[in-house]
Motif scaffolding. Structure first.
Motif, PDB file in Angstrom:
ATOM      1  N   THR A 196     -29.677  19.113  -9.896  1.00 60.45           N
ATOM      2  CA  THR A 196     -29.672  20.089  -8.766  1.00 60.45           C
ATOM      3  C   THR A 196     -28.087  20.851  -9.210  1.00 60.45           C
ATOM      4  N   ILE A 197     -27.913  22.298  -9.162  1.00 59.69           N
ATOM      5  CA  ILE A 197     -26.918  22.956  -9.511  1.00 59.69           C
ATOM      6  C   ILE A 197     -26.491  23.832  -8.421  1.00 59.69           C
ATOM      7  N   LEU A 198     -25.167  23.780  -7.850  1.00 59.50           N
ATOM      8  CA  LEU A 198     -24.763  24.553  -6.794  1.00 59.50           C
ATOM      9  C   LEU A 198     -23.916  25.545  -7.102  1.00 59.50           C
ATOM     10  N   GLN A 199     -24.047  26.784  -6.597  1.00 58.95           N
ATOM     11  CA  GLN A 199     -23.371  28.166  -6.980  1.00 58.95           C
ATOM     12  C   GLN A 199     -21.923  28.050  -6.345  1.00 58.95           C
ATOM     13  N   SER A 200     -20.874  28.369  -7.148  1.00 61.68           N
ATOM     14  CA  SER A 200     -19.575  28.334  -6.512  1.00 61.68           C
ATOM     15  C   SER A 200     -19.083  29.575  -6.625  1.00 61.68           C
ATOM     16  N   GLU A 217     -21.792  18.087   3.453  1.00 62.32           N
ATOM     17  CA  GLU A 217     -22.550  19.045   3.086  1.00 62.32           C
ATOM     18  C   GLU A 217     -22.923  19.054   1.517  1.00 62.32           C
ATOM     19  N   VAL A 218     -21.732  19.015   0.780  1.00 64.65           N
ATOM     20  CA  VAL A 218     -21.889  19.202  -0.880  1.00 64.65           C
ATOM     21  C   VAL A 218     -22.802  18.015  -1.192  1.00 64.65           C
ATOM     22  N   ILE A 219     -22.776  16.562  -0.577  1.00 64.69           N
ATOM     23  CA  ILE A 219     -23.478  15.502  -0.961  1.00 64.69           C
ATOM     24  C   ILE A 219     -24.919  15.719  -0.309  1.00 64.69           C
ATOM     25  N   GLY A 220     -25.161  16.530   0.640  1.00 59.77           N
ATOM     26  CA  GLY A 220     -26.453  16.958   1.126  1.00 59.77           C
ATOM     27  C   GLY A 220     -27.168  17.931   0.440  1.00 59.77           C
ATOM     28  N   ASP A 221     -26.372  18.805  -0.158  1.00 62.36           N
ATOM     29  CA  ASP A 221     -27.058  20.048  -0.894  1.00 62.36           C
ATOM     30  C   ASP A 221     -27.457  19.425  -2.219  1.00 62.36           C
ATOM     31  N   PHE A 222     -26.807  18.525  -2.663  1.00 64.31           N
ATOM     32  CA  PHE A 222     -27.164  17.912  -3.910  1.00 64.31           C
ATOM     33  C   PHE A 222     -28.564  16.795  -3.909  1.00 64.31           C
ATOM     34  N   GLY A 223     -28.803  16.587  -2.627  1.00 66.25           N
ATOM     35  CA  GLY A 223     -29.782  15.882  -2.267  1.00 66.25           C
ATOM     36  C   GLY A 223     -29.574  14.337  -2.322  1.00 66.25           C
ATOM     37  N   SER A 224     -28.267  13.738  -2.415  1.00 61.42           N
ATOM     38  CA  SER A 224     -27.740  12.483  -2.356  1.00 61.42           C
ATOM     39  C   SER A 224     -27.930  11.688  -0.927  1.00 61.42           C
ATOM     40  N   THR A 246     -19.402   8.713  -7.394  1.00 64.27           N
ATOM     41  CA  THR A 246     -20.318  10.017  -8.018  1.00 64.27           C
ATOM     42  C   THR A 246     -19.106  10.884  -8.336  1.00 64.27           C
ATOM     43  N   TRP A 247     -19.594  11.655  -9.529  1.00 65.20           N
ATOM     44  CA  TRP A 247     -18.593  12.497 -10.122  1.00 65.20           C
ATOM     45  C   TRP A 247     -18.899  13.882  -9.960  1.00 65.20           C
ATOM     46  N   TYR A 248     -17.880  15.104  -9.556  1.00 68.97           N
ATOM     47  CA  TYR A 248     -18.381  16.358  -9.521  1.00 68.97           C
ATOM     48  C   TYR A 248     -17.392  17.129 -10.476  1.00 68.97           C
ATOM     49  N   PHE A 249     -18.209  18.219 -10.876  1.00 65.87           N
ATOM     50  CA  PHE A 249     -17.382  18.950 -12.166  1.00 65.87           C
ATOM     51  C   PHE A 249     -17.523  20.463 -11.439  1.00 65.87           C
TER      52      PHE A 249
END
Length: 139
Positions: free
Chosen positions: A81-85, A132-139, A48-51
């Motif tokens: 899904t988009i996560l705030q940083s 946690e990142v993976i979970g927050d994206f619902g993956s 999976t790719w993350y940007f």
């Protein structure tokens, strides 16, 4: 790996080739702007790719995409899904945690120092637990 290692070490006649190459996903918007631009960092973890997407003096976004087939072509397909940083997010680095007893961590940093145009900005080095990142994206 031996071809890549040899190329890095400068072995004659050895060329390292990319395992896979994709363009950025298309579509989606963020604050009425095209979503898949202003990318500051990218990495791949378990296929999976993350940007990291910058947003000037506002919170950036962490985006996720996976290879998929669209109209018969393999390309990256963005997760909705988009996560705030942080403000001004930059590069991404993954500390795998193999052999040291620590869970994989996604690391980044923010580029903006506090200023009149961004009093809430800070130059920070920070990490997220990858599970946690993976979970927050619902993956």
């Amino acid at each position: 790996m031996s071809a890549i290692t040899a190329a890095v070490e400068g072995a004659p006649g050895t060329v390292a080739a990319a395992e896979s190459a994709f363009g950025l996903p298309t579509g989606g918007t963020f604050n009425n702007e095209t979503l898949w631009h202003k990318i500051q960092g990218a990495l791949r973890y378990e296929g999976t790719w993350y940007f990291h997407r910058s947003n000037a003096y506002s919170n950036g976004r962490l985006l996720q995409a996976t290879p998929g087939t669209v109209d018969g072509t393999t390309q990256l397909v963005g997760n909705t899904t988009i996560l705030q940083s942080s403000y001004g997010p930059e590069d991404l680095y993954l500390a795998h945690g193999r052999g040291d007893g620590f869970a994989p961590q996604l690391w980044s940093l923010s580029e903006h120092a506090p200023s009149a145009s961004c009093p809430g900005c800070k130059r920070e080095l920070y990490s997220y637990n990858m599970s946690e990142v993976i979970g927050d994206f619902g993956s």
